[in-house]
Design a protein around this motif. Sequence first.
Motif, PDB file in Angstrom:
ATOM      1  N   THR A 175      53.059  19.989 -26.392  1.00 25.44           N
ATOM      2  CA  THR A 175      53.180  20.847 -27.578  1.00 25.44           C
ATOM      3  C   THR A 175      52.038  20.607 -28.570  1.00 25.44           C
ATOM      4  O   THR A 175      52.248  20.146 -29.694  1.00 25.44           O
ATOM      5  N   TYR A 217      56.836  31.181 -21.227  1.00 22.41           N
ATOM      6  CA  TYR A 217      58.154  31.771 -20.978  1.00 22.41           C
ATOM      7  C   TYR A 217      57.986  33.206 -20.512  1.00 22.41           C
ATOM      8  O   TYR A 217      57.354  34.019 -21.193  1.00 22.41           O
ATOM      9  N   SER A 262      52.833  20.985 -22.233  1.00 22.06           N
ATOM     10  CA  SER A 262      54.047  20.168 -22.323  1.00 22.06           C
ATOM     11  C   SER A 262      53.976  19.154 -23.458  1.00 22.06           C
ATOM     12  O   SER A 262      55.000  18.636 -23.904  1.00 22.06           O
ATOM     13  N   ASP A 320      55.419  26.659 -25.288  1.00 18.44           N
ATOM     14  CA  ASP A 320      55.917  26.825 -23.909  1.00 18.44           C
ATOM     15  C   ASP A 320      55.273  28.049 -23.261  1.00 18.44           C
ATOM     16  O   ASP A 320      54.597  28.846 -23.913  1.00 18.44           O
TER      17      ASP A 320
END
Length: 225
Positions: A8, A31, A6, A29
């Motif tokens: 990054t 995904y 989170s 992320d």
Amino acid sequence: MLREISKTPLAGVYAVDGSGAEFAATVLDIYKGLLVLKPETEPPKGFSSIIGTSQIVVACNENSKMQFLSSDFRMHEDGSLITCSLPQELTVIQRRKEFRTLGPSDEQFNFVLSLGAGQELLAKVADVSDHGILLDIRLGAAEVEVGRYWHSGYFERQKYRSGSIDLIIRNVRPGKALDRIRAGCELYNPSKTALKEFESTRNAIENARVQGRLNRWYASASWCE
């Protein structure tokens, strides 16, 4: 892992065989069960060379480092991102007192060592922190041993150069190539100017890499003012 992603973090992506074909990426992320990365540099042999491969990912935040093996690297459908499988385990989680950033792959950026009697040696910058540096040196070009001092060195990029910087060698290891050696150094009794120039150099490289402007990072270093 979700907590760290989170933030990054910027990551180095390394070939499993240690071939030196690393590149930089930002971890964006998770995904649909895949890890999503944004490349900041291109692999030496192009993105096609990593398709379907396994790579070692080392993601760094301000106070931590997260390392893991991930497989099945693919280009994202939009062409600007990379996806890979989630790791089965985190092989290393290490809290760090200081953050180190990889040096730019720039043949015109060096740390110049003074060897005495007017002799100087250009050393490549493998990584740099606010108080230390990992130098990549041609084997046999200088005496490299733990505890040795190097006085009056300086950063150099094109016509720009920093002020005088003294270093002490804290560790020595083999280089990636057989004819290279690496020396992990710390600042030795640094002046306020030396501290500022080290901090600004690391910050300039890191910020430029994240922004995709690594070719102009030196313009933000204090010694280029």
